[in-house]
Design an enzyme around this catalytic site. Structure first.
Site, PDB file in Angstrom:
ATOM      1  N   ARG A 139       0.842  -1.194   0.000  1.00  0.00           N
ATOM      2  CA  ARG A 139       0.000   0.000   0.000  1.00  0.00           C
ATOM      3  C   ARG A 139       0.881   1.250   0.000  1.00  0.00           C
ATOM      4  O   ARG A 139       1.943   1.266   0.633  1.00  0.00           O
ATOM      5  CB  ARG A 139      -0.890   0.035   1.247  1.00  0.00           C
ATOM      6  CG  ARG A 139      -2.093  -0.886   1.182  1.00  0.00           C
ATOM      7  CD  ARG A 139      -3.111  -0.434   0.152  1.00  0.00           C
ATOM      8  NE  ARG A 139      -4.279  -1.306   0.098  1.00  0.00           N
ATOM      9  CZ  ARG A 139      -4.414  -2.327  -0.754  1.00  0.00           C
ATOM     10  NH1 ARG A 139      -3.461  -2.612  -1.625  1.00  0.00           N
ATOM     11  NH2 ARG A 139      -5.523  -3.047  -0.756  1.00  0.00           N
ATOM     12  N   HIS A 162      -0.663   0.130  -9.689  1.00  0.00           N
ATOM     13  CA  HIS A 162      -1.421  -0.701  -8.747  1.00  0.00           C
ATOM     14  C   HIS A 162      -2.041  -1.909  -9.459  1.00  0.00           C
ATOM     15  O   HIS A 162      -3.256  -2.133  -9.378  1.00  0.00           O
ATOM     16  CB  HIS A 162      -2.506   0.109  -8.019  1.00  0.00           C
ATOM     17  CG  HIS A 162      -3.019  -0.573  -6.788  1.00  0.00           C
ATOM     18  ND1 HIS A 162      -3.473   0.085  -5.682  1.00  0.00           N
ATOM     19  CD2 HIS A 162      -3.144  -1.905  -6.493  1.00  0.00           C
ATOM     20  CE1 HIS A 162      -3.867  -0.781  -4.767  1.00  0.00           C
ATOM     21  NE2 HIS A 162      -3.678  -2.006  -5.249  1.00  0.00           N
TER      22      HIS A 162
HETATM   23  P1  NDP Z   1      -2.268 -11.410   5.079  1.00  0.00           P
HETATM   24  O1  NDP Z   1      -3.238 -10.835   6.040  1.00  0.00           O
HETATM   25  O2  NDP Z   1      -2.440 -12.831   4.653  1.00  0.00           O
HETATM   26  O3  NDP Z   1      -0.784 -11.274   5.656  1.00  0.00           O
HETATM   27  C1  NDP Z   1      -0.355 -10.149   6.321  1.00  0.00           C
HETATM   28  C2  NDP Z   1       1.019 -10.415   6.904  1.00  0.00           C
HETATM   29  O4  NDP Z   1       1.521  -9.195   7.460  1.00  0.00           O
HETATM   30  C3  NDP Z   1       0.995 -11.441   8.037  1.00  0.00           C
HETATM   31  O5  NDP Z   1       2.133 -12.253   7.988  1.00  0.00           O
HETATM   32  C4  NDP Z   1       1.035 -10.571   9.288  1.00  0.00           C
HETATM   33  O6  NDP Z   1       1.626 -11.173  10.427  1.00  0.00           O
HETATM   34  C5  NDP Z   1       1.922  -9.447   8.802  1.00  0.00           C
HETATM   35  N1  NDP Z   1       1.721  -8.261   9.639  1.00  0.00           N
HETATM   36  C6  NDP Z   1       0.594  -7.555   9.855  1.00  0.00           C
HETATM   37  N2  NDP Z   1       0.814  -6.548  10.729  1.00  0.00           N
HETATM   38  C7  NDP Z   1       2.122  -6.643  11.074  1.00  0.00           C
HETATM   39  C8  NDP Z   1       2.940  -5.918  11.958  1.00  0.00           C
HETATM   40  N3  NDP Z   1       2.468  -4.884  12.674  1.00  0.00           N
HETATM   41  N4  NDP Z   1       4.226  -6.294  12.100  1.00  0.00           N
HETATM   42  C9  NDP Z   1       4.715  -7.341  11.406  1.00  0.00           C
HETATM   43  N5  NDP Z   1       3.978  -8.089  10.533  1.00  0.00           N
HETATM   44  C10 NDP Z   1       2.698  -7.733  10.390  1.00  0.00           C
HETATM   45  O7  NDP Z   1      -2.271 -10.442   3.808  1.00  0.00           O
HETATM   46  P2  NDP Z   1      -1.961 -10.819   2.292  1.00  0.00           P
HETATM   47  O8  NDP Z   1      -0.646 -11.481   2.231  1.00  0.00           O
HETATM   48  O9  NDP Z   1      -3.124 -11.505   1.682  1.00  0.00           O
HETATM   49  O10 NDP Z   1      -1.902  -9.364   1.636  1.00  0.00           O
HETATM   50  C11 NDP Z   1      -0.990  -8.382   2.100  1.00  0.00           C
HETATM   51  C12 NDP Z   1      -1.332  -7.025   1.500  1.00  0.00           C
HETATM   52  O11 NDP Z   1      -0.949  -6.977   0.128  1.00  0.00           O
HETATM   53  C13 NDP Z   1      -2.810  -6.658   1.463  1.00  0.00           C
HETATM   54  O12 NDP Z   1      -3.245  -6.195   2.713  1.00  0.00           O
HETATM   55  C14 NDP Z   1      -2.861  -5.580   0.404  1.00  0.00           C
HETATM   56  O13 NDP Z   1      -2.695  -4.308   0.994  1.00  0.00           O
HETATM   57  C15 NDP Z   1      -1.652  -5.888  -0.479  1.00  0.00           C
HETATM   58  N6  NDP Z   1      -2.057  -6.285  -1.843  1.00  0.00           N
HETATM   59  C16 NDP Z   1      -1.637  -5.512  -2.895  1.00  0.00           C
HETATM   60  C17 NDP Z   1      -1.976  -5.879  -4.190  1.00  0.00           C
HETATM   61  C18 NDP Z   1      -1.490  -5.082  -5.347  1.00  0.00           C
HETATM   62  O14 NDP Z   1      -1.907  -5.329  -6.472  1.00  0.00           O
HETATM   63  N7  NDP Z   1      -0.586  -4.159  -5.153  1.00  0.00           N
HETATM   64  C19 NDP Z   1      -2.783  -7.068  -4.478  1.00  0.00           C
HETATM   65  C20 NDP Z   1      -3.144  -7.809  -3.297  1.00  0.00           C
HETATM   66  C21 NDP Z   1      -2.789  -7.412  -2.030  1.00  0.00           C
HETATM   67  P3  NDP Z   1       0.963 -12.489  11.125  1.00  0.00           P
HETATM   68  O15 NDP Z   1       1.200 -13.610  10.130  1.00  0.00           O
HETATM   69  O16 NDP Z   1       1.736 -12.637  12.370  1.00  0.00           O
HETATM   70  O17 NDP Z   1      -0.502 -12.167  11.308  1.00  0.00           O
HETATM   71  C1  OXD Z   2      -5.816  -5.861  -3.095  1.00  0.00           C
HETATM   72  C2  OXD Z   2      -5.304  -4.956  -4.115  1.00  0.00           C
HETATM   73  O1  OXD Z   2      -5.823  -5.504  -1.913  1.00  0.00           O
HETATM   74  O2  OXD Z   2      -5.488  -5.248  -5.331  1.00  0.00           O
HETATM   75  O3  OXD Z   2      -6.230  -6.971  -3.473  1.00  0.00           O
HETATM   76  O4  OXD Z   2      -4.683  -3.946  -3.801  1.00  0.00           O
END
Ligand code: NDP
Ligand code: OXD
Length: 311
Positions: A226, A274
């Site tokens: 993000r 994006h």
């Molecule tokens: P998940 O919820 O599956 O994973 C999030 C990870 O981040 C987990 O490992 C979590 O830790 C970790 N995390 C969260 N907060 C913290 C923190 N404070 N400190 C350390 N680690 C933290 O999310 P996804 O993998 O499915 O997606 C991640 C992000 O990717 C989405 O939220 C979205 O914003 C972005 N995205 C962007 C896209 C694009 O096209 N650019 C497409 C899809 C997604 P824990 O495992 O311990 O809970």
């Molecule tokens: C998502 C994205 O969150 O596309 O899936 O950014």
């Protein structure tokens, strides 16, 4: 029971068609033509205008049309009684893995410098350091659905992979760090940093001057999570001082990236719009229909979001 699609700027008709194909009995409506607000039990939403969801008093679940839910939780009037489900989809994961591999390999193979050479009509195969994949240290912020899949794909290519999460993890061949103490250790051993964190109050602005200073000099940054993770004003100084070598950014504080933004023309920055990975309605509509059916049958909501954690 009616399902409302609130996704200004997305192809709402396409989502409606896919939902209808999965279950022709669904009463699917597209905002702003919601009809009687009391009818709406479920919403499919992407960046809904703040306050709109609050106008549906019987809303049980909001299905985010992406993996991230920051676009929903930013709404101060998000209905307190509504649950949130997010996208977890093999195609979305595959798209992100492809993006991460593309840009990691591009830096690993020194492609930006080769692009410069081509533009200058220079044939020079000596100017580039020889590094094997197992000598290239990749650090992934976020070891969730996307971070873990990216880590596995990089391990398969023999990269030296580590990752960072909130809670402790064990992943084969990936050095796992967690918590604020673990972040320092991860950064100190990272040549290419990949951000795949959700945007929450804890992770906002995490990619800043102070974090860059903890990376080895010349490290690369890939932010596919993000725009709110990056302090944009800190990036160009870090690149121009040599603390960072290059950056690939898919996400920005303001999207679309404004015309006059300095990132567009900077030779150390790669901008993508994006689209690192995109939700595919053909696959995700089926999951949403299954989610609605689960809730109607009294079963747990798939891919439920913890609203307190914000992801
Ligand atoms: P998940 O919820 O599956 O994973 C999030 C990870 O981040 C987990 O490992 C979590 O830790 C970790 N995390 C969260 N907060 C913290 C923190 N404070 N400190 C350390 N680690 C933290 O999310 P996804 O993998 O499915 O997606 C991640 C992000 O990717 C989405 O939220 C979205 O914003 C972005 N995205 C962007 C896209 C694009 O096209 N650019 C497409 C899809 C997604 P824990 O495992 O311990 O809970
Ligand atoms: C998502 C994205 O969150 O596309 O899936 O950014």
């Amino acid at each position: 029971m009616a399902v409302l699609i609130i996704a200004p700027g997305l192809k709402a008709d396409w989502w409606a068609r896919e939902l209808h194909e999965q279950n022709p009995a669904f009463d699917v409506r597209i905002w702003p033509d919601a009809g009687d607000p009391d009818d709406i039990d479920y919403a499919l939403a992407w960046k809904p205008p703040p306050g709109v969801l609050a106008s549906f008093p019987n809303l049980k679940v909001v299905f985010s049309l992406g993996a991230g839910v920051d676009h929903l939780l930013i709404d101060p009037d998000f209905p307190p009684h509504s649950r949130i489900s997010r996208v977890v989809d093999p195609y979305l994961t595959a798209g992100m893995v492809e993006y991460v591999l593309l840009h990691v390999l591009r830096y690993h193979k020194n492609q930006p410098a080769l692009d410069d050479q081509q533009r200058a009509r220079v044939w020079d195969d000596r100017a580039h350091e020889l590094k094997q994949a197992d000598e290239r240290r990749i650090g992934i912020l976020g070891l969730g659905e996307l971070g873990q899949a990216a880590a596995r794909a990089l391990v398969a290519l023999e990269f030296d992979v580590a990752g960072w999460s909130r809670s402790p993890k064990t992943i084969a061949d990936v050095q796992c760090f967690h918590g604020s103490a673990g972040l320092n250790d991860l950064l100190a051993r990272t040549d290419i940093l990949v951000c795949l964190l959700p945007l929450t109050p804890e992770t906002e602005n995490i990619l800043c001057e102070e974090l860059f200073a903890r990376l080895p000099e010349g490290a690369y940054l890939i932010n596919a999570a993000r725009g709110g993770h990056l302090v944009e004003d800190d990036l160009i100084p870090a690149l121009e001082s040599g603390q960072l070598g290059q950056a690939t950014l898919d996400v920005f504080q303001t999207e679309p990236l404004p015309d006059n933004h300095p990132f567009w023309g900077h030779r150390q920055i790669t901008v993508t719009p994006h689209n690192a990975s995109i939700t595919d309605p053909r696959s995700v509509a089926r999951q949403i229909v299954e989610g609605i059916t689960a809730v109607e049958d009294g079963n747990p909501l798939p891919n439920a979001v913890d609203r307190k954690l914000g992801y």
